[in-house]
Write a protein that holds these residues in place. Structure first.
Motif, PDB file in Angstrom:
ATOM      1  N   ALA A 106       0.814  -1.218   0.000  1.00 66.36           N
ATOM      2  CA  ALA A 106       0.000   0.000   0.000  1.00 66.36           C
ATOM      3  C   ALA A 106       0.848   1.268   0.000  1.00 66.36           C
ATOM      4  O   ALA A 106       0.373   2.345  -0.395  1.00 66.36           O
ATOM      5  CB  ALA A 106      -0.932   0.007   1.218  1.00 66.36           C
ATOM      6  N   GLU A 107       2.108   1.150   0.443  1.00 64.68           N
ATOM      7  CA  GLU A 107       3.015   2.299   0.435  1.00 64.68           C
ATOM      8  C   GLU A 107       3.693   2.488  -0.923  1.00 64.68           C
ATOM      9  O   GLU A 107       4.503   3.403  -1.086  1.00 64.68           O
ATOM     10  CB  GLU A 107       4.106   2.120   1.491  1.00 64.68           C
ATOM     11  N   GLY A 108       3.384   1.602  -1.870  1.00 64.11           N
ATOM     12  CA  GLY A 108       4.059   1.650  -3.161  1.00 64.11           C
ATOM     13  C   GLY A 108       5.416   0.975  -3.137  1.00 64.11           C
ATOM     14  O   GLY A 108       6.205   1.103  -4.084  1.00 64.11           O
ATOM     15  N   ARG A 109       5.691   0.237  -2.049  1.00 58.43           N
ATOM     16  CA  ARG A 109       6.967  -0.489  -1.933  1.00 58.43           C
ATOM     17  C   ARG A 109       6.733  -1.939  -2.360  1.00 58.43           C
ATOM     18  O   ARG A 109       6.149  -2.720  -1.623  1.00 58.43           O
ATOM     19  CB  ARG A 109       7.491  -0.405  -0.505  1.00 58.43           C
ATOM     20  N   THR A 110       7.198  -2.275  -3.542  1.00 55.53           N
ATOM     21  CA  THR A 110       6.905  -3.587  -4.124  1.00 55.53           C
ATOM     22  C   THR A 110       8.148  -4.382  -4.482  1.00 55.53           C
ATOM     23  O   THR A 110       8.033  -5.534  -4.909  1.00 55.53           O
ATOM     24  CB  THR A 110       6.073  -3.404  -5.403  1.00 55.53           C
TER      25      THR A 110
ATOM     26  N   ALA B 123      12.776 -15.937  -4.692  1.00 53.39           N
ATOM     27  CA  ALA B 123      12.908 -14.695  -5.447  1.00 53.39           C
ATOM     28  C   ALA B 123      12.601 -14.911  -6.928  1.00 53.39           C
ATOM     29  O   ALA B 123      11.940 -14.081  -7.563  1.00 53.39           O
ATOM     30  CB  ALA B 123      14.311 -14.127  -5.273  1.00 53.39           C
ATOM     31  N   ALA B 124      13.087 -16.030  -7.481  1.00 45.51           N
ATOM     32  CA  ALA B 124      12.823 -16.330  -8.895  1.00 45.51           C
ATOM     33  C   ALA B 124      11.334 -16.544  -9.134  1.00 45.51           C
ATOM     34  O   ALA B 124      10.789 -16.104 -10.157  1.00 45.51           O
ATOM     35  CB  ALA B 124      13.618 -17.565  -9.316  1.00 45.51           C
ATOM     36  N   ARG B 125      10.668 -17.206  -8.197  1.00 49.69           N
ATOM     37  CA  ARG B 125       9.224 -17.415  -8.323  1.00 49.69           C
ATOM     38  C   ARG B 125       8.482 -16.087  -8.282  1.00 49.69           C
ATOM     39  O   ARG B 125       7.575 -15.836  -9.097  1.00 49.69           O
ATOM     40  CB  ARG B 125       8.720 -18.320  -7.203  1.00 49.69           C
TER      41      ARG B 125
ATOM     42  N   GLY C 281       5.817 -11.351 -11.434  1.00 48.41           N
ATOM     43  CA  GLY C 281       5.751  -9.922 -11.677  1.00 48.41           C
ATOM     44  C   GLY C 281       6.300  -9.039 -10.576  1.00 48.41           C
ATOM     45  O   GLY C 281       6.229  -7.804 -10.669  1.00 48.41           O
ATOM     46  N   VAL C 282       6.854  -9.626  -9.516  1.00 53.53           N
ATOM     47  CA  VAL C 282       7.433  -8.834  -8.433  1.00 53.53           C
ATOM     48  C   VAL C 282       8.824  -8.349  -8.862  1.00 53.53           C
ATOM     49  O   VAL C 282       9.652  -9.165  -9.277  1.00 53.53           O
ATOM     50  CB  VAL C 282       7.530  -9.662  -7.137  1.00 53.53           C
ATOM     51  N   PRO C 283       9.109  -7.052  -8.759  1.00 51.94           N
ATOM     52  CA  PRO C 283      10.458  -6.567  -9.101  1.00 51.94           C
ATOM     53  C   PRO C 283      11.486  -7.085  -8.095  1.00 51.94           C
ATOM     54  O   PRO C 283      11.288  -6.963  -6.888  1.00 51.94           O
ATOM     55  CB  PRO C 283      10.323  -5.044  -9.014  1.00 51.94           C
ATOM     56  N   VAL C 284      12.561  -7.668  -8.592  1.00 49.34           N
ATOM     57  CA  VAL C 284      13.617  -8.214  -7.745  1.00 49.34           C
ATOM     58  C   VAL C 284      14.962  -7.691  -8.240  1.00 49.34           C
ATOM     59  O   VAL C 284      15.241  -7.736  -9.441  1.00 49.34           O
ATOM     60  CB  VAL C 284      13.616  -9.756  -7.768  1.00 49.34           C
ATOM     61  N   SER C 285      15.768  -7.182  -7.315  1.00 51.90           N
ATOM     62  CA  SER C 285      17.121  -6.733  -7.649  1.00 51.90           C
ATOM     63  C   SER C 285      18.115  -7.516  -6.815  1.00 51.90           C
ATOM     64  O   SER C 285      17.855  -7.816  -5.649  1.00 51.90           O
ATOM     65  CB  SER C 285      17.290  -5.232  -7.366  1.00 51.90           C
TER      66      SER C 285
END
Length: 400
Positions: free
Chosen positions: A86-90, A106-108, A113-117
């Motif tokens: 809800a804070e825009g932290r995805t 993390a790969a899943r 569609g989850v951004p992962v760095s």
């Protein structure tokens, strides 16, 4: 048998076994039941919670019992992403050398569609703090890192990462599976929001662990139910939790001495391998490492035949390379440290325990020489004749 694979698992302490058996005999009822047997189990659970929390430096209310670090890690990551959406932290930010279970999660998430760095590491296996800072942003929900790498023993700069996380408003989750009982842990003063541990890494039973959740964090549950303050559903594993508490008590009694002994033995093992064999490469040699962990490569030798020869000699160690249907996959940790694919299939990890003896280290050096020396010779390297170290015997050095 000389067991030097304590980063994989540890032998249950006698105190842990006694308390587990007692719990099964005396407190076998459901701790959620209101009758007398149920309340006996509830009392055992409350006592164990206090003891584990004391060892980890957290409040009892911040401790959520789980089935182990894999569940704790999953609960932390999924919970943080859900809580902060809800804070825009995805976005999830994690290091490139995390445990395979967390990398698989993390790969899943990335596929969903989850951004992962992923934060790179340097040649010593240390997190690149400049790269981490560059990856930060207002969309990062949680940063997840191991407190220390399970393959190389390299410790991560948690204080610096915590400062970076706080600066951008992200939560920090630490997988402390390898840190527990090998370094002092005090959750209350760390500033870390979430921390995962497993009992079987400190001479407790398998199948039980904990997630530490900083007071005030509204973390959604992974398993719904009323247990664990509605944060982790499912009847509590009271025998396992009792064993966990006993293992924590035992570790607390001798923690400083255990750390010093393991570090001295590990350093001697490293020095003797470098002295007696050519082309020994020590991973993370210039970094701060766990006191019990030594990860090496013996020249060009693949890990599989080395492991086989050492096991036949009675020395139990492991490799970071993963077994697959197609053969042996390179260690992702060593690849991230800049090794070639061939080199990343060659790492051998020696991980000592609090009961490892000086005599076992001396026997291990001799066994490694007998197993590896001829293989290095066949590879064209000059192998010196084995000789007893001119230094004082290890047992005498430890006593001094």
């Amino acid at each position: 048998m000389i067991y030097l694979d304590h980063n994989a698992t540890t032998e249950p302490a006698p105190e842990a076994i006694v308390e587990m058996v007692d719990a099964m005999e005396r407190a076998w009822a459901n701790p959620s039941s209101m009758h007398v047997p149920g309340q006996a189990a509830r009392s055992l659970l409350a006592d164990a919670r206090t003891r584990v929390a004391r060892f980890l430096g957290c409040a009892g209310a911040e401790l959520v019992f789980t089935s182990g670090a894999t569940e704790s890690n999953t609960m932390a990551i999924l919970g943080a992403l859900a809580a902060r959406r809800a804070e825009g932290r995805t976005r999830l930010l994690l290091s490139a050398v995390e445990h395979p279970g967390l990398l698989a999660l993390a790969a899943r998430l990335e596929a969903e569609g989850v951004p992962v760095s992923r934060i790179p590491v340097d040649r010593q296996g240390r997190i690149d703090l400049a790269a981490a800072q560059a990856l930060l942003g207002p969309d990062v929900a949680v940063i997840s890192v191991m407190g220390a790498n399970n393959e190389t023993g390299v410790r991560m700069p948690l204080a610096e990462l915590q400062a970076l996380a706080r600066g951008c408003g992200a939560w920090l989750h630490v997988d402390a599976t390898q840190l527990v009982a090998k370094a002092p842990l005090h959750f209350a003063t760390s500033g870390i929001e979430l921390m995962s541990v497993s009992a079987h890494k400190l001479h407790g039973p398998k199948g039980v662990g904990a997630l530490l959740v900083r007071k005030g964090l509204a973390l959604p549950s992974l398993l719904n139910g009323r247990q664990e303050r509605q944060r982790r559903g499912g009847t509590e594993n009271t025998p396992g939790i009792a064993g966990f508490a006993a293992a924590c008590d035992r570790a607390a009694m001798t923690l400083a001495d255990d750390i010093a002994r393991m570090a001295a033995l590990r350093d001697r093992l490293q020095a003797e391998l470098l002295r007696t064999l050519p082309a020994v490469h020590v991973y993370g040699a210039q970094a701060e490492r766990l006191p019990n962990t030594l990860c090496v490569r013996f020249g060009p030798l693949h890990s599989d035949p080395v492991l086989g020869k050492l096991e036949r000699a009675g020395v139990m160690v492991s490799s970071g390379a993963a077994c697959t249907a197609a053969g042996t996959a390179p260690s992702h940790v060593l690849l991230a440290m800049g090794e070639t694919a061939e080199q990343a299939q060659s790492g051998i990890r020696f991980s000592l325990g609090r009961d490892t003896t000086a005599a076992e280290i001396e026997a291990t050096v001799a066994a490694v020489y007998r197993a590896v020396g001829p293989m290095l010779g066949a590879a064209g390297l000059a192998v010196p004749e084995f000789s007893t170290s001119p230094q004082p015997a290890l047992a005498d050095a430890m006593a001094a």
